[in-house]
Design an enzyme around this catalytic site. Structure first.
Site, mmCIF file in Angstrom:
data_model
loop_
_atom_site.group_PDB
_atom_site.id
_atom_site.type_symbol
_atom_site.label_atom_id
_atom_site.label_comp_id
_atom_site.label_asym_id
_atom_site.label_seq_id
_atom_site.Cartn_x
_atom_site.Cartn_y
_atom_site.Cartn_z
ATOM 1 N N HIS A 84 -2.448 -66.718 11.266
ATOM 2 C CA HIS A 84 -2.618 -66.705 12.722
ATOM 3 C C HIS A 84 -1.353 -66.154 13.362
ATOM 4 O O HIS A 84 -0.253 -66.309 12.838
ATOM 5 C CB HIS A 84 -2.946 -68.099 13.269
ATOM 6 C CG HIS A 84 -2.025 -69.166 12.772
ATOM 7 N ND1 HIS A 84 -2.144 -69.736 11.529
ATOM 8 C CD2 HIS A 84 -0.954 -69.746 13.354
ATOM 9 C CE1 HIS A 84 -1.192 -70.626 11.363
ATOM 10 N NE2 HIS A 84 -0.446 -70.643 12.457
ATOM 11 N N HIS A 96 0.886 -66.392 16.696
ATOM 12 C CA HIS A 96 1.162 -67.139 17.931
ATOM 13 C C HIS A 96 1.515 -66.158 19.041
ATOM 14 O O HIS A 96 2.285 -65.206 18.824
ATOM 15 C CB HIS A 96 2.377 -68.057 17.755
ATOM 16 C CG HIS A 96 2.188 -69.192 16.803
ATOM 17 N ND1 HIS A 96 1.906 -70.471 17.221
ATOM 18 C CD2 HIS A 96 2.260 -69.255 15.458
ATOM 19 C CE1 HIS A 96 1.822 -71.268 16.163
ATOM 20 N NE2 HIS A 96 2.035 -70.557 15.076
HETATM 21 P P1 AMP Z 1 1.758 -72.900 12.285
HETATM 22 O O1 AMP Z 1 2.782 -74.004 12.318
HETATM 23 O O2 AMP Z 1 2.334 -71.538 12.489
HETATM 24 O O3 AMP Z 1 0.866 -72.998 11.064
HETATM 25 O O4 AMP Z 1 0.868 -73.130 13.579
HETATM 26 C C1 AMP Z 1 -0.246 -73.958 13.628
HETATM 27 C C2 AMP Z 1 -0.593 -74.104 15.085
HETATM 28 O O5 AMP Z 1 -1.956 -74.476 15.176
HETATM 29 C C3 AMP Z 1 0.198 -75.172 15.818
HETATM 30 O O6 AMP Z 1 0.816 -74.574 16.965
HETATM 31 C C4 AMP Z 1 -0.849 -76.221 16.217
HETATM 32 O O7 AMP Z 1 -0.591 -76.786 17.473
HETATM 33 C C5 AMP Z 1 -2.116 -75.390 16.227
HETATM 34 N N1 AMP Z 1 -3.364 -76.089 15.942
HETATM 35 C C6 AMP Z 1 -3.639 -76.884 14.885
HETATM 36 N N2 AMP Z 1 -4.924 -77.295 14.912
HETATM 37 C C7 AMP Z 1 -5.483 -76.710 16.015
HETATM 38 C C8 AMP Z 1 -6.790 -76.735 16.598
HETATM 39 N N3 AMP Z 1 -7.780 -77.445 16.058
HETATM 40 N N4 AMP Z 1 -6.995 -76.026 17.723
HETATM 41 C C9 AMP Z 1 -5.987 -75.307 18.293
HETATM 42 N N5 AMP Z 1 -4.743 -75.242 17.789
HETATM 43 C C10 AMP Z 1 -4.484 -75.941 16.672
#
Ligand code: AMP
Ligand code: ZN
Length: 137
Positions: free
Chosen positions: A99, A101
C-alpha cells in the site's frame, strides 16, 4: 489471498471510506490517520510488498498515487502531501499487502506523517554501501 484484510477491502468485500477506485486500485481513508485525509492506495491484486509487485503494476501504482494525491490535497485543503511506502517489519510495515500512504500536510500543523531525526553520514557507512551495492544492482 485468503485472510488478507487489504485484499478484502480493495475488492469491496469489506466496506471502506473509498476515495478512488478503478479496475486495478482502490484508495481508502486510513483508520488511524497521521493527518486529516491520510489515505492508502491498495492494488486489487495481492502483493506483499514492493519487491513482489511486477514493474508494470508498480509504475501504474505510482501514477495512480500521483493522480489521487493531487485530488486529495485539494479535497482536504492541504498545502503538501507526503508519499510513504513501507516494506518489511523493520521498516514499519504492519499490513503485508502493498500500500502507498498519502499523507496530506498542513502549514499550520508543522511536519505531519513520517518524520525522522537526521543523523550524519559517516565514512564507514558511506564506503560500505557505495561498494556493496554494486553486487546487487
Ligand atoms: P503500514 O504500517 O505501512 O503497514 O500501514 C498500515 C496502515 O493501515 C496503518 O496506517 C493503519 O492505520 C492502516 N489500517 C490498518 N487496518 C485498516 C483498515 N481496516 N482500514 C483502513 N486503514 C487501516
Ligand atoms: Zn492482500
Amino acid at each position: 489471498m485468503e485472510d488478507c484484510i487489504f485484499c478484502k477491502i480493495a475488492n469491496g468485500e469489506i466496506p471502506s471510506a473509498t476515495i478512488y477506485e478503478d479496475g486495478d486500485f482502490r484508495a481508502i481513508l486510513d483508520l488511524g490517520p497521521a493527518s486529516k485525509g491520510h489515505a492508502l492506495l491498495l492494488p486489487k491484486k495481492h502483493y506483499a510488498d514492493l519487491f513482489e509487485i511486477p514493474d508494470e503494476d508498480a509504475a501504474k501504482a505510482f501514477t495512480t498515487a500521483k493522480k489521487v494525491a493531487g485530488a486529495l490535497m485539494k479535497a482536504a485543503g492541504a498545502e503538501g502531501i507526503q508519499i510513504v511506502q513501507n516494506n518489511g517489519e523493520a521498516a514499519g510495515q504492519t499490513v503485508f499487502h502493498l500500500h502507498i500512504h498519502m499523507i496530506p500536510g498542513y502549514k499550520k500543523d508543522g511536519h505531519p506523517g513520517a518524520v525522522w531525526n537526521p543523523g550524519t553520514l559517516n565514512d564507514a557507512d558511506r564506503n560500505e554501501i557505495v561498494e556493496n551495492i554494486k553486487k546487487y544492482l
